[in-house]
Design an enzyme around this catalytic site. Structure first.
Site, PDB file in Angstrom:
ATOM      1  CG  LEU A  58      -2.043  -1.059   1.195  1.00 45.90           C
ATOM      2  CD1 LEU A  58      -2.871  -0.986   2.478  1.00 45.90           C
ATOM      3  CD2 LEU A  58      -2.954  -0.883  -0.023  1.00 45.90           C
ATOM      4  N   PRO A 104       1.719  -9.422   3.120  1.00 49.00           N
ATOM      5  CG  PRO A 104       0.497  -7.493   3.672  1.00 49.00           C
ATOM      6  CD  PRO A 104       1.538  -8.444   4.214  1.00 49.00           C
ATOM      7  CB  CYS A 157       1.809  -0.360   7.425  1.00 50.94           C
ATOM      8  SG  CYS A 157       2.667   1.239   7.568  1.00 50.94           S
ATOM      9  CG  HIS A 158      -0.798  -3.426   5.938  1.00 50.00           C
ATOM     10  ND1 HIS A 158      -0.393  -2.207   5.444  1.00 50.00           N
ATOM     11  CD2 HIS A 158      -2.107  -3.264   6.282  1.00 50.00           C
ATOM     12  CE1 HIS A 158      -1.403  -1.351   5.451  1.00 50.00           C
ATOM     13  NE2 HIS A 158      -2.458  -1.965   5.963  1.00 50.00           N
ATOM     14  N   GLY A 159       2.914  -5.764   7.965  1.00 50.73           N
ATOM     15  CA  GLY A 159       3.734  -6.941   8.246  1.00 50.73           C
ATOM     16  C   GLY A 159       4.387  -7.575   7.035  1.00 50.73           C
TER      17      GLY A 159
END
Length: 255
Positions: free
Chosen positions: A201, A234, A219-221
């Site tokens: 992202l 991700p 943020c999202h690993g």
């Protein structure tokens, strides 16, 4: 009725008076005037035509001048016995030359306008100045990563150790989500240059962190290795490698 003799006797005093010349205030006619009067009378008599016993009077103007446009005509077309085809060929050639020259001028003007319009839409001088960045590699210690700003984005430049180089070269390609060999991502094995933008992202990862010792996006690993390849999380793709070239062993130019 009164006879001719009687009438002549009655008017004899008046008729006799006409035989004497009486001086008057009028001047004698000038010969030129007399000539013009006679000429007009002659012209008038010539215009009388008789047909079938009837007379018709036709007045004609003989003092009209036919206009002469010789001064406005080209010399090559004044001769009625000479063909004007050669003149037409010359005029046609001249028209072609003028048309061609006008077309060239119009196309050049259109090209200039288009160039100016496109130039007005291009990047300004300060933006072009930031399109390339020069990095001095000797300022980066071995095993460390430095972040630079390039085109408004973070740029990671990593000085890898021999252990990191060997580890990344030995990675099994089948384990990678976005298969790409380490040698295809670097020009010099000691230096890894990637954009610090997560491919998930657009977050900014942390250098020298994560399970694989490369980069980690909290943020999202998403976990990246020391070659900038995605190993866990991700993010679908590896970190982007920009265009760069080594000016010498100590200097690299990105962009």
């Amino acid at each position: 009725m009164m006879s001719l003799a009687a009438r002549s006797g009655v008017f004899s005093p008046y008729l006799q008076a006409t035989a004497f010349t009486v001086a008057g205030p009028l001047k004698p006619l000038v010969p030129g005037v007399v000539y013009n009067i006679l000429r007009c009378k002659y012209i008038f008599l010539r215009t009388i035509s008789f047909s079938s016993g009837s007379a018709g009077v036709r007045f004609a103007h003989t003092d009209l001048r036919i206009p002469d446009f010789s001064d406005y005509r080209r010399p090559e077309v004044q001769d009625p016995n000479k063909s004007s085809q050669e003149s037409s060929e010359g005029r046609r050639s001249f028209s072609y030359v003028v048309t061609g020259a006008s077309t060239v001028v119009i196309l050049y003007a259109a090209k200039t306008v288009v160039n100016q319009f496109v130039s007005s839409m291009s990047a300004s001088a300060d933006v072009l100045a930031l399109s390339k960045i020069e990095i001095k590699l000797s300022d980066i210690p071995e095993g460390k990563n430095m972040t630079f700003k390039w085109r408004g984005k973070p740029l990671f430049v990593r000085h890898r150790t021999e252990k990191e180089i060997a580890t990344e070269a030995a990675v099994n390609m089948a384990e990678l989500r976005d298969p790409e060999h380490d040698k295809d991502r670097v020009q010099n094995p000691k230096w890894v240059i990637v954009l610090g933008v997560c491919t998930h992202l657009g977050c900014v990862p942390i250098a020298n962190a994560g399970e694989f010792g490369g980069y980690y996006c909290p943020c999202h690993g998403s976990h990246y290795d020391a070659s900038g390849r995605i190993r866990k999380g991700p993010a679908p793709l590896n970190l982007e490698v920009p265009f760069y070239e080594f000016q010498d062993e100590d200097t690299v130019i990105v962009g």
